[in-house]
Write a protein that holds these residues in place. Structure first.
Motif, PDB file in Angstrom:
ATOM      1  N   GLY A 210       0.814  -1.232   0.000  1.00 49.32           N
ATOM      2  CA  GLY A 210       0.000   0.000   0.000  1.00 49.32           C
ATOM      3  C   GLY A 210       0.838   1.268   0.000  1.00 49.32           C
ATOM      4  N   GLU A 211       2.167   1.112  -0.045  1.00 49.25           N
ATOM      5  CA  GLU A 211       3.047   2.297  -0.030  1.00 49.25           C
ATOM      6  C   GLU A 211       2.711   3.225  -1.195  1.00 49.25           C
ATOM      7  OE1 GLU A 211       7.797   3.485  -0.354  1.00 49.25           O
ATOM      8  OE2 GLU A 211       7.179   1.413  -0.662  1.00 49.25           O
ATOM      9  N   LYS A 212       2.677   4.530  -0.921  1.00 47.16           N
ATOM     10  CA  LYS A 212       2.339   5.506  -1.965  1.00 47.16           C
ATOM     11  C   LYS A 212       3.595   5.857  -2.763  1.00 47.16           C
ATOM     12  CE  LYS A 212      -1.682   7.549   0.307  1.00 47.16           C
ATOM     13  NZ  LYS A 212      -1.993   6.354   1.077  1.00 47.16           N
ATOM     14  N   LEU A 213       3.460   5.804  -4.101  1.00 54.32           N
ATOM     15  CA  LEU A 213       4.601   6.046  -4.986  1.00 54.32           C
ATOM     16  C   LEU A 213       4.292   7.194  -5.948  1.00 54.32           C
ATOM     17  CD1 LEU A 213       5.340   2.265  -5.729  1.00 54.32           C
ATOM     18  CD2 LEU A 213       6.661   3.777  -4.230  1.00 54.32           C
ATOM     19  N   ASP A 214       3.578   8.199  -5.462  1.00 53.76           N
ATOM     20  CA  ASP A 214       3.127   9.300  -6.325  1.00 53.76           C
ATOM     21  C   ASP A 214       3.218  10.619  -5.563  1.00 53.76           C
ATOM     22  OD1 ASP A 214       0.622   9.867  -4.790  1.00 53.76           O
ATOM     23  OD2 ASP A 214       0.299   7.763  -5.253  1.00 53.76           O
TER      24      ASP A 214
END
Ligand code: TMP
Length: 252
Positions: A210-214
């Motif tokens: 679920g890590e955010k990459l944006d």
């Protein structure tokens, strides 16, 4: 060398007159803004990453028959694109609730939507890009019914393509924004995907963690934005997975 003519400077890019008529050079800056530029920073390397990533997505879209404004990358920070008349809308496609939709409708972030939902915002910074309906768009002549049919078709094709590509590298495409431009070819005109497609304009979550990459990493102070974008680029094979060739060692 002659100085190029600047056509427009936005928050993340500068547009210059291109070398041939009907072309434009898009220069990707390192500037990051959020909340209609109330929050600002310079993130070293962001422009280089977005130039490469947008090239990757636009070339991939063209490969599956989705027309775009992209012509070719010129260098680390610049790409040549076709000049087009930008329709003054931000077209958002959502697969999972997040961001402003979660806030507006009280749906928990990450909830899968029953089907992809297309939204439109009127592109006007002084108004904060307000959400608008088809009725507004038609009544105020920002686009015709035929344009809207074409826009939905384009947006959903971009969604299918991007979702598949991202899923292949373990990333969930939560939502994204595109802009669409009009190009004229003789007596005909058609709509093409314009502007950029990058982690600035998408929500990308690691499927496992679920890590955010944006850009939410910047908007919400979740860590290092360049690291997040570099991770996306590496997974897509846009950057080498290693740190590249070893630097030559200095002999003293
Ligand atoms: P939102 O949830 O804030 O409305 O954003 C939806 C998507 O649009 C998200 O992927 C981020 C992108 N976006 C932009 O590209 N530019 C913008 O100015 C905003 C507000 C969102």
């Amino acid at each position: 060398m002659a100085r190029r003519k600047k056509i427009y400077e936005g928050k993340a890019k500068i547009l210059y007159e291109g070398p041939e008529p009907g072309t434009i050079v898009q220069y990707f800056k390192d500037d990051a803004t959020a909340f209609n530029a109330q929050k600002k920073d310079v993130i070293e390397g962001k422009g280089v990453l977005n130039n490469r990533l947008s090239e990757f997505f636009m070339v991939g879209l063209a490969d599956v028959g989705v027309p775009t404004h992209f012509l070719r990358r010129l260098n680390m920070r610049e790409q040549l694109v076709r000049a087009c008349e930008i329709i003054p809308l931000e077209i958002i496609v959502r697969n999972f609730a997040a961001g402003s939709m979660s806030q507006r409708l009280g749906i928990e972030e990450g909830t899968r939507l029953p089907r992809p939902i297309v939204e439109y915002c009127f592109k006007d910074d002084s108004l904060g890009d307000p959400l608008v309906s088809e009725e507004h768009i038609l009544a105020f002549n920002w686009a015709t019914q035929q344009d809207l049919d074409d826009i939905i078709h384009l947006a959903l094709r971009v969604n299918d393509f991007l979702s598949g590509v991202m899923r292949g590298v373990g990333i969930r495409l939560v939502d994204f924004k595109i802009e669409v431009g009009r190009v004229y070819e003789g007596d005909f005109q058609r709509l093409v995907v314009a502007d950029e497609i990058s982690p600035d304009s998408c929500r990308l979550w690691d499927i496992e963690t679920g890590e955010k990459l944006d850009k939410d990493v910047f908007r919400r102070d979740l860590g290092n934005l360049t690291d997040a974008y570099t991770e996306v680029a590496k997974r897509l094979g846009v950057l080498p997975k290693t740190n590249g060739p070893a630097k030559p060692r200095l002999i003293n």
